[in-house]
Design a protein around this motif. Structure first.
Motif, mmCIF file in Angstrom:
data_model
loop_
_atom_site.group_PDB
_atom_site.id
_atom_site.type_symbol
_atom_site.label_atom_id
_atom_site.label_comp_id
_atom_site.label_asym_id
_atom_site.label_seq_id
_atom_site.Cartn_x
_atom_site.Cartn_y
_atom_site.Cartn_z
ATOM 1 N N PRO A 146 -18.222 0.302 1.998
ATOM 2 C CA PRO A 146 -19.939 1.181 2.274
ATOM 3 C C PRO A 146 -20.322 2.049 2.874
ATOM 4 N N SER A 147 -19.614 3.209 3.168
ATOM 5 C CA SER A 147 -19.707 4.359 3.171
ATOM 6 C C SER A 147 -19.905 4.842 1.402
ATOM 7 N N GLY A 148 -19.897 4.066 -0.169
ATOM 8 C CA GLY A 148 -20.483 4.748 -1.110
ATOM 9 C C GLY A 148 -18.917 5.245 -1.897
ATOM 10 N N GLU A 149 -17.710 5.133 -1.268
ATOM 11 C CA GLU A 149 -16.493 6.052 -1.946
ATOM 12 C C GLU A 149 -15.849 4.948 -2.522
ATOM 13 N N ILE A 150 -15.350 5.371 -3.627
ATOM 14 C CA ILE A 150 -14.542 4.140 -4.674
ATOM 15 C C ILE A 150 -12.800 4.295 -4.423
ATOM 16 N N ASN A 151 -12.152 3.926 -3.957
ATOM 17 C CA ASN A 151 -10.690 4.041 -3.992
ATOM 18 C C ASN A 151 -10.478 3.017 -4.614
ATOM 19 N N VAL A 152 -9.209 3.664 -4.845
ATOM 20 C CA VAL A 152 -8.216 3.335 -5.835
ATOM 21 C C VAL A 152 -7.268 2.998 -5.825
ATOM 22 N N LEU A 153 -6.656 2.147 -6.567
ATOM 23 C CA LEU A 153 -4.754 1.736 -6.589
ATOM 24 C C LEU A 153 -4.420 1.530 -7.864
ATOM 25 N N LEU A 154 -3.018 2.526 -8.286
ATOM 26 C CA LEU A 154 -3.248 2.164 -9.388
ATOM 27 C C LEU A 154 -1.692 0.920 -9.601
ATOM 28 N N LYS A 155 -1.725 1.338 -11.140
ATOM 29 C CA LYS A 155 -0.593 -0.159 -11.698
ATOM 30 C C LYS A 155 0.808 0.592 -11.184
ATOM 31 N N ARG A 156 1.721 -0.356 -10.828
ATOM 32 C CA ARG A 156 2.903 0.414 -10.450
ATOM 33 C C ARG A 156 3.619 1.265 -10.821
ATOM 34 N N GLU A 157 3.686 0.860 -12.624
ATOM 35 C CA GLU A 157 4.157 2.186 -13.252
ATOM 36 C C GLU A 157 3.547 3.048 -13.472
ATOM 37 N N ASN A 158 2.395 3.567 -12.802
ATOM 38 C CA ASN A 158 1.382 4.465 -13.152
ATOM 39 C C ASN A 158 1.470 5.260 -12.024
ATOM 40 N N GLN A 159 2.385 4.623 -10.825
ATOM 41 C CA GLN A 159 2.076 5.707 -9.378
ATOM 42 C C GLN A 159 3.641 6.332 -9.246
ATOM 43 N N PRO A 160 3.313 7.891 -8.757
ATOM 44 C CA PRO A 160 4.378 8.851 -8.663
ATOM 45 C C PRO A 160 5.138 8.540 -8.258
ATOM 46 N N ILE A 161 6.601 8.597 -8.561
ATOM 47 C CA ILE A 161 7.727 8.115 -7.717
ATOM 48 C C ILE A 161 7.919 8.935 -6.324
ATOM 49 N N THR A 162 8.455 8.182 -5.336
ATOM 50 C CA THR A 162 8.256 8.709 -4.045
ATOM 51 C C THR A 162 10.382 8.306 -3.759
ATOM 52 N N PRO A 163 10.920 8.534 -2.642
ATOM 53 C CA PRO A 163 11.533 8.515 -2.311
ATOM 54 C C PRO A 163 12.137 6.877 -1.960
ATOM 55 N N ARG A 164 10.907 6.406 -1.233
ATOM 56 C CA ARG A 164 11.215 5.042 -1.251
ATOM 57 C C ARG A 164 11.743 4.261 -2.633
ATOM 58 N N HIS A 165 11.101 4.808 -3.813
ATOM 59 C CA HIS A 165 11.431 3.865 -5.200
ATOM 60 C C HIS A 165 12.938 4.396 -5.643
ATOM 61 N N LEU A 166 12.794 5.328 -4.865
ATOM 62 C CA LEU A 166 14.445 5.815 -5.462
ATOM 63 C C LEU A 166 15.650 5.520 -4.579
ATOM 64 N N GLY A 167 15.032 4.412 -3.184
ATOM 65 C CA GLY A 167 16.407 3.747 -2.062
ATOM 66 C C GLY A 167 16.480 5.409 -1.499
ATOM 67 N N ILE A 168 15.992 5.703 -1.124
ATOM 68 C CA ILE A 168 16.341 7.054 -0.073
ATOM 69 C C ILE A 168 15.466 7.204 1.027
ATOM 70 N N LYS A 169 15.909 6.861 2.021
ATOM 71 C CA LYS A 169 14.822 6.991 3.235
ATOM 72 C C LYS A 169 15.169 8.847 3.524
ATOM 73 N N VAL A 170 14.466 8.854 4.197
ATOM 74 C CA VAL A 170 13.796 9.890 4.146
ATOM 75 C C VAL A 170 12.666 10.118 6.008
ATOM 76 N N GLY A 171 13.718 11.234 6.137
ATOM 77 C CA GLY A 171 13.087 11.219 8.234
ATOM 78 C C GLY A 171 12.013 12.055 8.409
ATOM 79 N N PRO A 172 11.230 11.579 9.521
ATOM 80 C CA PRO A 172 10.241 11.624 10.142
ATOM 81 C C PRO A 172 9.800 13.751 9.475
ATOM 82 N N GLU A 173 8.728 13.708 8.956
ATOM 83 C CA GLU A 173 8.731 15.374 9.017
ATOM 84 C C GLU A 173 6.955 15.511 10.107
ATOM 85 N N GLN A 174 7.461 16.641 11.309
ATOM 86 C CA GLN A 174 6.409 17.057 12.252
ATOM 87 C C GLN A 174 5.472 17.886 11.092
#
Length: 286
Positions: A140-168
């Motif tokens: 509604p504000s006029g901004e366009i938000n985008v979701l990339l296709k899964r194969e184009n999304q950057p790899i994260t620890p979650r994709h690799l099955g790695i659990k990462v602790g919270p970062e303060q």
């Protein structure tokens, strides 16, 4: 009273009142605006100008108008919070522009958005090919938000099955050469610890423009003198090297021990240490 002095006093009054009322309206009024908030901003600005310059009218009438308009805005915001139907009527709904990788041409026409403008907005979201986008919506504000296709999304620890602790959040412990005691206390550190870390880096407190401590207790500093190069903190690398050495020592003990029970114990400990290293490696190499 001379006209220039009256204008100056009215302007000063308008600025103070406008500041107070804008603070009352909240941060949304100075960020992405909805249609109603856009109209509110223009109207309040016009009323402030009226108070400042219209010397023939009673200036307090402009203040009354300002207060009434702000009251209407606050009432509208309250109704938006309480009622989704009213919120949709005031702000409108998001418009889907790309769905399942397909551009919705009718929705583009509805929002009077050209293909070039769509591609420009996609590039701002680091999507340089429309084919890389799975879903895109105009808010509604006029901004366009985008979701990339899964194969184009950057790899994260979650994709690799790695659990990462919270970062303060990092704590700023030195600013303009002055030690900040409250952030130090928040992370349970002292001035003595900070001075010891500065000695390790070989820099003086007075020469530190900005000093921050991250989640892992490492100190990063930026100096007033940009010609001095500060060594990167090495605690994480040293810890990883120590863990690898422990794992190597356990494996060596397992190979060299003649006692069967001790050999098995060292072997199990070596395997456990390998698992620990695999789990903490992303944290110590990031």
């Amino acid at each position: 009273m001379q006209e220039w002095l009256e204008v100056a006093l009215r302007t000063l009054t308008a600025v103070v009142i406008l500041f107070v009322l804008t603070k009352l309206l909240g941060k949304r009024q100075v960020t992405q605006l909805s249609v109603f908030e856009y109209i509110t901003g223009i109207t309040i600005g016009s009323l402030a100008a009226y108070i400042s310059l219209d010397l023939e009218a009673n200036w307090y009438l402009g203040i009354v108008a300002l207060v009434v308009w702000v009251g209407v805005s606050l009432g509208a915001e309250f109704l938006q919070i309480k009622s989704k139907r009213f919120r949709n009527w005031i702000d409108g709904k998001g418009t889907v522009l790309i769905k399942d990788g397909k551009i919705m041409e009718d929705n583009l026409k509805k929002e009077r958005l050209s293909t070039d403008e769509l591609l420009e907005q996609l590039r701002r979201k680091n999507a340089f090919r429309a084919a890389d986008v799975e879903f895109a919506v105009m808010e509604p504000s006029g901004e366009i938000n985008v979701l990339l296709k899964r194969e184009n999304q950057p790899i994260t620890p979650r994709h690799l099955g790695i659990k990462v602790g919270p970062e303060q959040e990092p704590q700023t412990v030195i600013m303009d050469g002055v030690i900040m005691d409250e952030p130090l206390a928040t992370i349970g550190l002292s001035r003595e610890w900070l001075k010891t870390e500065l000695e390790k880096l070989g820099v003086a407190q007075e020469n530190v423009f900005l000093g921050q401590v991250d989640t892992y207790g490492q100190l990063y500093v930026d100096l007033f003198d940009d010609l001095i190069k500060v060594p990167e903190p090495s605690q994480k690398a040293a810890l990883l090297a120590t863990l690898k050495k422990c794992e190597a020592d356990l494996e060596m003990f397992a190979l060299s021990s003649e006692d069967k029970v001790a050999k098995e114990m060292y072997g199990r400990c070596s395997e456990v240490m390998q698992e620990v290293i695999l789990e903490v490696r992303p944290l110590l190499t990031g």
